[in-house]
Design an enzyme around this catalytic site. Structure first.
Site, PDB file in Angstrom:
ATOM      1  N   HIS A  93      -6.069  -8.179  -2.211  1.00  0.00           N
ATOM      2  CA  HIS A  93      -6.033  -8.680  -3.585  1.00  0.00           C
ATOM      3  C   HIS A  93      -7.287  -8.223  -4.320  1.00  0.00           C
ATOM      4  O   HIS A  93      -8.349  -8.044  -3.717  1.00  0.00           O
ATOM      5  CB  HIS A  93      -5.965 -10.215  -3.573  1.00  0.00           C
ATOM      6  CG  HIS A  93      -5.969 -10.844  -4.936  1.00  0.00           C
ATOM      7  ND1 HIS A  93      -7.144 -11.138  -5.627  1.00  0.00           N
ATOM      8  CD2 HIS A  93      -4.946 -11.245  -5.738  1.00  0.00           C
ATOM      9  CE1 HIS A  93      -6.831 -11.688  -6.794  1.00  0.00           C
ATOM     10  NE2 HIS A  93      -5.512 -11.773  -6.889  1.00  0.00           N
ATOM     11  N   CYS A  94      -7.158  -7.996  -5.613  1.00  0.00           N
ATOM     12  CA  CYS A  94      -8.350  -7.727  -6.427  1.00  0.00           C
ATOM     13  C   CYS A  94      -8.270  -8.547  -7.694  1.00  0.00           C
ATOM     14  O   CYS A  94      -7.184  -8.786  -8.243  1.00  0.00           O
ATOM     15  CB  CYS A  94      -8.493  -6.240  -6.759  1.00  0.00           C
ATOM     16  SG  CYS A  94      -7.260  -5.587  -7.911  1.00  0.00           S
ATOM     17  N   GLU A  95      -9.406  -9.019  -8.144  1.00  0.00           N
ATOM     18  CA  GLU A  95      -9.488  -9.697  -9.431  1.00  0.00           C
ATOM     19  C   GLU A  95      -9.567  -8.651 -10.534  1.00  0.00           C
ATOM     20  O   GLU A  95      -9.691  -7.451 -10.266  1.00  0.00           O
ATOM     21  CB  GLU A  95     -10.693 -10.630  -9.424  1.00  0.00           C
ATOM     22  CG  GLU A  95     -10.561 -11.737  -8.387  1.00  0.00           C
ATOM     23  CD  GLU A  95     -11.853 -12.490  -8.119  1.00  0.00           C
ATOM     24  OE1 GLU A  95     -12.897 -12.070  -8.655  1.00  0.00           O
ATOM     25  OE2 GLU A  95     -11.821 -13.485  -7.376  1.00  0.00           O
TER      26      GLU A  95
END
Length: 463
Positions: A135-137
């Site tokens: 996941h990445c913000e």
């Protein structure tokens, strides 16, 4: 024929993983390795929408993998999301990683190694069907794309670094990369993917990163600015702090071209064919070189290129980089000559003294203020400007040193030099000298010798 067959097999394998049906809102890149599809979108979810999004994904995962444990690698963004708070409610472990290393959307090699080996250990635990989520913000897509490509290469599912990186980037709209990274990060990312691939050719990975001395950088055929008049290059070197005793050393500014004195001059068009910048600084590990053009107001800067590399992979004490091997602005590549080159020259680390700032200790045991790298380079440049005022030399008639034994401080230092430094610059040097005197690693004798030089310069100024 063998190469073509291997490429076809890789393409089929890529389609198999990227286009088979995973749980909704997830993209499967490898067996039991998934990416949240919000990472590939420009849409911004509010807090309630994001919580609903995550809750729905977790429910599907628990249905598909009822006996599995889940671990999440999260690449931080411009601001922190609710990811850790929400997933902790489901007993999911979330490991956070930064999105930038000194401006580059990359991780230090030691951290890359941690991500790869942690994922390998997690997925290969005997008797368990663990699942890894990526996941990445917002803002973290470039470094996530790099790590996805690195993981595929590490697992030996692909062998071509450039094609693997390109295939991963194609999973998201191209404009996301343009929006999040002002420079094309792929040359430096490709270099680090090649580092990962070298793991498959030997057991010593990553190789030991013994310190090196970064002697100088030679820039060939610099692009022209100011209407084609020339270029005023400013160079900065960032790297891990050699003085840090912790295993995960933080990065810092190791060298910068001063913005005062001779280094701010414009290199005319013909001079831009070869520009040599002396550095003489110890480096070790992950290094970022950043070169900018300083505009006429001596304040604004325009990035020329940036490059990240690791000293453990330097061979024969030289790193040669072409136009296609440095990170440049997306629309600036045409400004560079096809013959543009960056030559980074190294030598043994013992050939130069360390100029990193060191903590000094007062007699009462408290820490004294230390000289920063920026202050060191600025003071050094101011002194150089005085020497340059004498056409680069001091005549014997103008400089008299009274010899003294090693255990005594010089008591008479006569210097007759036209004073061409300002009061403000003198005050900066005053502070630098006082900090030197407090530092036991420098010594009082050197500080007082420099002080005598300064006193005579001040006397000329006040007359």
């Amino acid at each position: 024929m063998q190469t073509r067959g291997r490429q076809q097999n890789e393409g089929a394998l890529f389609r198999r993983f990227f286009y088979r049906k995973p749980p909704d809102r997830l993209l499967e890149i490898s067996e039991r390795v998934y990416v949240f599809d919000c990472c590939f979108s420009t849409d911004v979810l509010d807090e309630d929408e994001y919580r609903t999004y995550l809750n729905g994904i977790v429910a599907q995962l628990q249905d598909c993998f009822p006996d599995a444990s889940f671990m999440v690698f999260n690449f931080e963004g411009e601001r922190r999301s609710q990811l850790s708070d929400i997933l902790s409610e489901y007993d999911m472990t979330v490991l956070d990683y930064p999105r930038l290393y000194e401006g580059c959307p990359l991780l230090p090699l030691e951290m890359i190694q941690h991500v790869l080996r942690s994922s390998e250990s997690w997925l290969s635990l005997e008797g368990q069907q663990n699942v890894l989520l990526m996941h990445c913000e917002r803002g973290g897509w470039p470094v996530l794309a790099f790590m996805l490509a690195g993981l595929l290469l590490y697992k030996k599912q692909f062998t071509d670094e450039q094609k693997t990186l390109e295939m991963v980037y194609k999973q998201a709209p191209r404009e996301i990369l343009y929006l999040l990274s002002p420079l094309d990060p792929q040359p430096s990312q490709l270099r680090y993917l090649q580092y990962i691939s070298r793991r498959n050719f030997g057991s010593d990975w990553p190789p030991s990163d013994t310190p090196l001395a970064l002697d100088c950088i030679i820039l060939r055929l610099l692009p022209l600015y100011e209407g084609g008049r020339g270029c005023r290059p400013i160079l900065r070197v960032y790297g891990q702090d050699p003085s840090s005793e912790t295993s995960s050393r933080s990065s810092k500014l190791l060298f910068t071209t001063s913005k005062v004195g001779k280094h701010t001059r414009v290199y005319q068009k013909e001079e831009c064919e070869i520009v040599k910048i002396d550095i003489h600084s110890r480096v070790q590990g992950d290094i970022v070189l950043e070169c900018t053009h300083l505009e006429d107001d001596l304040v604004k800067e325009e990035i020329i290129f940036r490059v990240m590399f690791h000293t453990a992979f330097i061979r024969s004490n030289v790193l040669m980089l072409t136009r296609d091997e440095v990170d440049v602005l997306w629309d600036a590549k045409d400004q560079f000559s096809g013959e543009f080159k960056v030559e980074v020259l190294f030598s043994d680390a013992d050939s130069v003294p360390s100029i990193t700032s060191m903590k000094a200790v007062n007699e009462d045991g408290s820490e004294a203020e230390s000289v920063t790298a920026e202050e060191h380079f600025e003071a050094e440049e101011i002194f150089s400007s005085v020497v340059d005022g004498q056409d680069g030399k001091l005549e014997p008639d103008n400089l008299t040193l009274v010899s003294s034994s090693q255990d005594k401080v010089p008591h008479n230092l006569e210097v007759s030099i036209p004073c061409i430094i300002s009061t403000e610059e003198i005050m900066k040097i005053w502070r630098w000298i006082l900090l030197l005197a407090l530092n036991p690693l420098i010594g009082l004798q050197m500080a007082l010798t420099t002080l005598g030089f300064l006193l005579d310069a001040m006397e000329d100024l006040l007359v």
